[in-house]
Design an enzyme around this catalytic site. Structure first.
Site: not given
Length: 545
Positions: A471, A354
């Protein structure tokens, strides 16, 4: 070159038009007379006066249609009016849309006078069953309680109705209209655009109401999961190219690779917005968790899928700005994990690679503010001890500062470490990545500060970084941060090229999500924790040597 390839090639860079035309029926004659672009006004304005008059007529016509939608009885036919309203809305300039939405928020809010009156009535009632009764009196008390409860229920029902803003009826009725859900997402996009200009309590409340409605209408049960493949229509593949927000798809070979062997792409659809993905996720099937995006996008051919042990989520893109803040990604990730586990039992690791979009803006702001405080302290006192300045903090450790100064030699003469670091990182040319000596000096402090940013910098008790918060609230843990994982200009500007691996452990997802939501607790690996803990002298030499 086949037809599909030609279509995608020609249109790949054209973002789909968000402002779809929702009108299915002709506008009524009355509205035609008011709207400036109708057949009765083809000649256009002959001056600013006429143009302003036409704009005002257009606004008033759409406002009247909006009013009609809210006040019509359920038994009346709404389709024609909703068609006219949607077409009229899209005919307005953004300034007139802004005016209409503010009018909607203020003039069609709930009736607070009525709410206050009902509250007074409610507080004036005697709660049933307050007095103990016996014998015949008990029987009489039961009857009285039932009468009292009936009054309570009536006022509570009226209060519930009065607490519902009038504009909520508009949203509900638009949602029943074909393609109305798409219209509502565009309506909210416009609301969010207005709120960017400045917070407005009434508009913020209306946005919150519409967001709650959309969250309900877009529940997981109403969404359809579809795997995107090269065999899908060119129009759909075109949207994937256009909407990819994390790692732009560079050409048709890149697109075909992302949909081919060792790769997956899944999207959520809603029946009310056909052929339009609401959100999609790209997955790479790998042997291990990737440390750099090059491993996923460019390096080496994909491995045989039977050898994969890791499903790596390397890109997730939302396609509708009007759905901002509605966490469809949470449900999508869980569904994809379940699907991959079912179809490929040998895949046991679910992770991400990410971006960290807020790291560099945070660091540069921190360095700039602390450098100014340091200058102020130098002016106020000649002492090198900055402890007297309450907000001062040298974000660099002494060893890091010395290594940075040494890496620049004479160029660092007379400057402090934070000033040097700010000067190195600010230019958009990112020349620092071309110096091995400078890269070596920067690696440890930037990794340490990145770990601090991810784990310790909070907003309302949650991670400051938007992707991290996404997340972590979905139940992931911070597994590893990766140096020079993405050397693209965008990544260097956002995170100095650093990327992070989040890991989803299916057995711990709910537990981690709950602890993060309640306490703001972030689960992380020992590998990441070491960046936020004091180092021994030998560790400092090894890391900065």
């Amino acid at each position: 070159m086949n037809k599909k390839t030609l279509v995608i090639l020609m249109r790949a860079r054209m973002r789909p038009n968000h402002h779809t035309n929702f009108a299915l029926l002709p506008i009524s004659n009355e509205v035609n007379q008011l709207l400036p672009n109708s057949q009765g006004n083809r000649s256009g304005s002959d001056g600013h006066g006429n143009e302003n008059l036409n704009n005002q007529r257009s606004f008033e016509a759409v406002r009247q249609l909006m009013h009609s939608v809210m006040l019509m009885h359920k038994t009346e036919v709404l389709d024609s009016v909703l068609n006219d309203f949607s077409e009229g809305y899209f005919s307005l300039s953004f300034e007139n849309r802004r005016k209409l939405l503010i009018t909607l928020a203020k003039e069609y809010d709930l009736n607070r006078t009525q709410v206050r009156e009902l509250i007074k009535q409610y507080l004036g009632l005697q709660p049933p069953g307050d007095e103990l009764t016996v014998g015949n009196e008990a029987q009489s008390g039961v009857v009285e309680d039932e009468c009292s409860l009936s009054t309570f229920y009536r006022i509570e029902r009226n209060m519930k109705h009065s607490l519902k803003p009038v504009y909520e009826t508009l949203f509900e009725r638009i949602n029943t209209h074909p393609e109305g859900l798409k219209f509502l997402t565009i309506l909210r996009t416009d609301i969010l655009s207005i709120l960017v200009e400045g917070n407005m309590a009434s508009l913020q409340a209306m946005d919150s109401n519409l967001k709650d409605k959309l969250s309900t209408w877009l529940s997981p049960a109403a969404l359809e999961l579809h795997q995107i493949t090269w065999d899908d229509p060119a129009s759909l593949l075109e949207k994937i190219v256009a909407y990819e927000a994390v790692h732009p798809i560079s050409n048709l070979i890149d697109l075909k690779r992302r949909l081919g062997v060792g790769r997956r792409c899944f999207a959520y659809f809603h029946s009310a917005i056909p052929c339009e993905p609401l959100i999609f996720i790209e997955v790479a099937l790998l042997k291990n968790i990737a440390e750099a995006i090059q491993e996923v996008l460019w390096d080496n051919p994909p491995i045989a899928e039977s050898e994969a042990a890791c499903a790596l989520f390397y890109s997730i893109s939302s396609t509708q700005p009007g759905l901002a803040g509605i966490n469809l990604g949470k449900f999508l990730i869980k569904r994809v994990i379940t699907l991959v586990k079912r179809d490929m039992p040998h895949v046991s690791v679910f992770a991400t690679l990410s971006p960290i979009p807020g790291f560099m803006p945070w660091l540069q702001s921190k360095l700039a503010s602390q450098s100014r405080l340091a200058e102020a302290e130098d002016i106020l006192c000649s002492s090198s001890d900055k402890s007297g300045l309450h907000f001062y903090e040298n974000v660099l450790e002494p060893e890091e500062e010395r290594a940075l100064i040494d890496s620049l030699g004479d160029l660092a003469a007379g400057k402090g470490g934070m000033e040097i670091l700010l000067n190195v990182l600010t230019p958009t040319t990112h020349e620092w990545i071309n110096s091995d000596k400078l890269l070596s000096a920067l690696k440890w402090p930037l990794m340490r500060l990145c770990a601090r940013y991810l784990l310790q910098e909070k907003k309302r008790g949650k991670a400051l970084d938007s992707v991290a918060n996404f997340h972590l609230q979905n139940g992931a843990m911070v597994q590893r941060i990766n140096w020079m994982a993405d050397r693209s200009e965008k990544a260097l500007s956002q995170s100095a090229g650093i990327m992070v691996n989040y890991v989803y452990r299916p057995e711990n997802i709910n537990e981690y999500a709950q602890l993060y939501f309640i306490k703001g607790h972030i689960h992380t690996s020992d590998d990441v924790k070491r960046y936020t803990q004091p180092l021994t002298e030998n560790e400092s030499k090894n890391n900065l040597g």
